[in-house]
Design a protein around this motif. Structure first.
Motif, PDB file in Angstrom:
ATOM      1  N   GLU A 140      -5.633   4.468  11.307  1.00 13.05           N
ATOM      2  CA  GLU A 140      -6.367   3.313  11.579  1.00 13.05           C
ATOM      3  C   GLU A 140      -6.056   1.931  10.796  1.00 13.05           C
ATOM      4  O   GLU A 140      -5.963   0.809  11.276  1.00 13.05           O
ATOM      5  N   ASN A 141      -5.876   2.111   9.609  1.00 12.48           N
ATOM      6  CA  ASN A 141      -5.574   1.050   8.685  1.00 12.48           C
ATOM      7  C   ASN A 141      -3.921   0.545   8.978  1.00 12.48           C
ATOM      8  O   ASN A 141      -3.804  -0.650   8.658  1.00 12.48           O
ATOM      9  N   LYS A 142      -3.008   1.433   9.392  1.00 13.71           N
ATOM     10  CA  LYS A 142      -1.781   0.962   9.584  1.00 13.71           C
ATOM     11  C   LYS A 142      -1.984   0.029  10.877  1.00 13.71           C
ATOM     12  O   LYS A 142      -1.257  -0.973  11.137  1.00 13.71           O
ATOM     13  N   ASN A 143      -2.654   0.621  11.847  1.00 13.47           N
ATOM     14  CA  ASN A 143      -2.666  -0.183  13.299  1.00 13.47           C
ATOM     15  C   ASN A 143      -3.258  -1.589  12.753  1.00 13.47           C
ATOM     16  O   ASN A 143      -2.964  -2.478  13.416  1.00 13.47           O
ATOM     17  N   LEU A 144      -4.309  -1.517  12.015  1.00 12.23           N
ATOM     18  CA  LEU A 144      -5.214  -2.871  11.543  1.00 12.23           C
ATOM     19  C   LEU A 144      -4.080  -3.871  11.006  1.00 12.23           C
ATOM     20  O   LEU A 144      -4.126  -4.834  11.369  1.00 12.23           O
ATOM     21  N   VAL A 145      -3.167  -3.314  10.150  1.00  9.14           N
ATOM     22  CA  VAL A 145      -2.144  -4.215   9.620  1.00  9.14           C
ATOM     23  C   VAL A 145      -1.370  -4.666  10.460  1.00  9.14           C
ATOM     24  O   VAL A 145      -0.692  -5.725  10.644  1.00  9.14           O
ATOM     25  N   GLU A 146      -0.823  -3.646  11.336  1.00 10.71           N
ATOM     26  CA  GLU A 146       0.230  -4.150  12.250  1.00 10.71           C
ATOM     27  C   GLU A 146      -0.387  -4.980  13.557  1.00 10.71           C
ATOM     28  O   GLU A 146       0.366  -5.952  13.905  1.00 10.71           O
ATOM     29  N   LEU A 195      -5.372  -1.404  -0.861  1.00  7.18           N
ATOM     30  CA  LEU A 195      -6.930  -0.921  -0.256  1.00  7.18           C
ATOM     31  C   LEU A 195      -6.780  -0.782   1.174  1.00  7.18           C
ATOM     32  O   LEU A 195      -7.617  -0.041   1.700  1.00  7.18           O
ATOM     33  N   VAL A 196      -5.774  -1.126   1.888  1.00  7.06           N
ATOM     34  CA  VAL A 196      -5.590  -0.766   3.024  1.00  7.06           C
ATOM     35  C   VAL A 196      -4.283   0.146   3.577  1.00  7.06           C
ATOM     36  O   VAL A 196      -4.551   1.214   4.149  1.00  7.06           O
ATOM     37  N   TYR A 197      -3.066  -0.430   3.457  1.00  2.00           N
ATOM     38  CA  TYR A 197      -2.014   0.342   3.816  1.00  2.00           C
ATOM     39  C   TYR A 197      -0.802  -0.294   3.400  1.00  2.00           C
ATOM     40  O   TYR A 197      -0.639  -1.536   3.205  1.00  2.00           O
ATOM     41  N   CYS A 198       0.265   0.322   2.854  1.00  7.18           N
ATOM     42  CA  CYS A 198       1.574  -0.213   2.123  1.00  7.18           C
ATOM     43  C   CYS A 198       2.626   0.515   2.786  1.00  7.18           C
ATOM     44  O   CYS A 198       2.515   1.922   2.904  1.00  7.18           O
ATOM     45  N   GLN A 240       4.803   8.000  -0.447  1.00  7.53           N
ATOM     46  CA  GLN A 240       4.782   7.710   1.005  1.00  7.53           C
ATOM     47  C   GLN A 240       4.131   6.455   1.520  1.00  7.53           C
ATOM     48  O   GLN A 240       3.183   6.118   0.821  1.00  7.53           O
ATOM     49  N   PRO A 241       4.108   5.881   2.911  1.00  8.37           N
ATOM     50  CA  PRO A 241       3.161   5.058   3.355  1.00  8.37           C
ATOM     51  C   PRO A 241       1.977   5.368   3.316  1.00  8.37           C
ATOM     52  O   PRO A 241       1.578   6.717   3.550  1.00  8.37           O
ATOM     53  N   GLY A 242       0.976   4.362   2.870  1.00  8.26           N
ATOM     54  CA  GLY A 242      -0.437   4.740   2.901  1.00  8.26           C
ATOM     55  C   GLY A 242      -1.430   3.774   1.991  1.00  8.26           C
ATOM     56  O   GLY A 242      -0.635   2.630   1.805  1.00  8.26           O
ATOM     57  N   ILE A 243      -2.285   4.177   1.717  1.00 15.52           N
ATOM     58  CA  ILE A 243      -3.161   3.592   0.802  1.00 15.52           C
ATOM     59  C   ILE A 243      -2.791   3.679  -0.770  1.00 15.52           C
ATOM     60  O   ILE A 243      -2.724   5.139  -1.051  1.00 15.52           O
TER      61      ILE A 243
END
Length: 321
Positions: A140-146, A195-198, A240-243
Motif C-alpha cells: 500500500e505504501n509503495k503504491n502511495l509513493v508511486e 516511514l513509508v517506503y524506500c 530489501q525495498p520497504g519501510i
C-alpha cells in the motif's frame, strides 16, 4: 533546535548559513543514532519545520513586490511540502493494523511461561497473519509513493543555475527558495524512506551531486554530505525495498524470533524457557514503535498548521501593503 528564528534570519546569506549548520547537525545526529531510528527521523522533521520557519521570516524582510511571480513560486513550494507530508502521515497511519496484530500476539502469550501446543499454534498463526499485514502495508505504501510522490519531483537539482540574475532574483528570494527546495527534497526523501517506503538502490541517494561553488556552496556541500552518508548506509545494510525505520525492522525481527522459538518448542516438546523473554522483547519494540510514530504524527500535524499560517501571513502581507 536552531534557536529563535526571528533572531537569526536577517539576510539571504544568513539563511544559507542556517541551512548549512542545520544539515551539519543532522549529519552528526545520523552518526549518533541507529540508522533510520525514530529519534533521527524526528530530528529530520524538526529541521524541516525550522528551515520553513526561517524562510517565512526572511521572506517578510525582503520587501518583495506585491503581485509578482515570487508569491506563486512560494505557494507552489509550500503546496509541495503539504502534499508530501500528507503522504508521510498516510503511510504512518496505515501502521495501525500492524500494531493491533502485534499487540494481539503479545496478549496471547503474556504470562505464559510454557504455553501449551494449542496456544503455541494459535500464536504462530497470528504471527503469519502479522506477516501478511506487513506485506499489505508495504505494498500500500509503495503504491502511495508511486502515485503521489513521483508527481512532486522530489529531487536534488544538479543543474542549478549559478547566474547572479537567477540567484539574486527578487532580492535573493529566488535563490533562497531553490535552496529550500533542494534541502526539503532531501529531508522528505529520508522521511519517506524511513516511514513509508524506500527503494535502497534509488537514484535519488546514489546520484552524483557534489554541490556547486558560488551558490550557497556551504549548504550545497552539507546537502551532499548528508545524502552520501545515507547512500553509504543503504549500501551497507543491502536491504530489501520497504519501510526502513529501525524500530519497525526490530519489531519484525522480534516477531520472527518468537515464531522460531514457538516452533522449536512444538517440534521438540521442550519447556520454552526463552518464550517469555521473546514476548517481552516483542512487547517493548511494539511499544516504542507505537509511541514513536504517534509522536511523528503530532509533529506533522503541527507542521501543517505552520504551513497554513505561513501562507496566510504572506497573503495578508501582500493584501495590506
Amino acid at each position: 533546535m536552531m534557536g529563535n528564528p526571528s533572531s537569526t534570519t536577517t539576510s539571504v546569506n544568513g539563511f544559507y548559513t542556517i541551512l548549512s549548520r542545520g544539515l551539519d547537525e543532522l549529519d552528526r545526529a545520523f552518526a549518533a543514532h541507529n540508522f533510520m531510528s525514530i529519534q533521527f527521523l524526528q530530528r529530520v522533521i524538526s529541521s524541516l519545520r525550522s528551515f520553513h520557519s526561517h524562510l517565512n521570516i526572511l521572506v517578510q524582510k525582503l520587501h518583495l513586490p506585491v503581485g509578482e511571480k515570487w508569491l506563486d513560486e512560494y505557494m507552489d513550494e509550500s503546496s509541495r511540502l503539504w502534499e508530501a507530508c500528507h503522504v508521510l502521515k498516510s503511510g504512518i497511519s496505515a501502521m495501525e493494523n500492524y500494531y493491533s496484530a502485534g499487540t494481539n500476539i503479545v496478549s496471547s502469550l503474556d504470562g505464559y511461561y510454557s504455553p501449551n501446543p494449542q496456544i503455541s499454534r494459535q500464536v504462530i498463526r497470528a504471527i503469519i497473519g502479522c506477516r501478511r499485514e506487513i506485506v499489505g502495508l508495504e505494498e500500500e505504501n509503495k503504491n502511495l509513493v508511486e502515485t503521489r510522490i513521483q508527481a512532486l519531483s522530489l529531487r536534488l537539482d544538479e543543474n542549478i543555475s549559478v547566474e547572479p540574475k537567477f540567484i539574486n532574483g527578487f532580492n535573493g528570494f529566488r535563490g533562497v527558495l531553490h535552496a529550500m527546495k533542494n534541502v526539503s527534497s532531501l529531508l522528505l526523501m529520508i522521511l519517506l524512506s524511513g516511514l513509508v517506503y524506500c527503494w535502497p538502490k534509488s537514484s535519488f541517494f546514489h546520484g552524483g551531486q557534489d554541490g556547486q561553488a558560488g551558490f550557497g556552496s556551504g549548504f550545497m556541500a552539507a546537502t551532499a554530505r548528508l545524502r552520501q552518508r545515507v547512500a553509504a548506509e543503504l549500501n551497507r545494510i543491502d536491504g530489501q525495498p520497504g519501510i526502513l525505520m529501525y524500530e519497525f525492522r526490530k519489531a519484525k525481527a522480534a516477531t520472527e524470533e518468537l515464531k522460531v522459538e514457538l516452533e522449536r518448542v512444538l517440534e521438540y516438546e521442550g519447556e520454552g524457557e526463552e518464550i517469555q523473554e521473546k514476548v517481552e522483547s516483542l512487547k517493548s519494540w511494539f511499544g516504542v514503535l507505537r509511541c514513536g510514530t504517534e509522536s511523528v504524527v503530532g509533529q506533522l500535524d503541527d507542521f501543517f498548521d505552520e504551513i497554513v499560517e505561513g501562507r496566510k501571513k504572506l497573503l495578508d502581507m501582500c493584501t495590506h501593503r
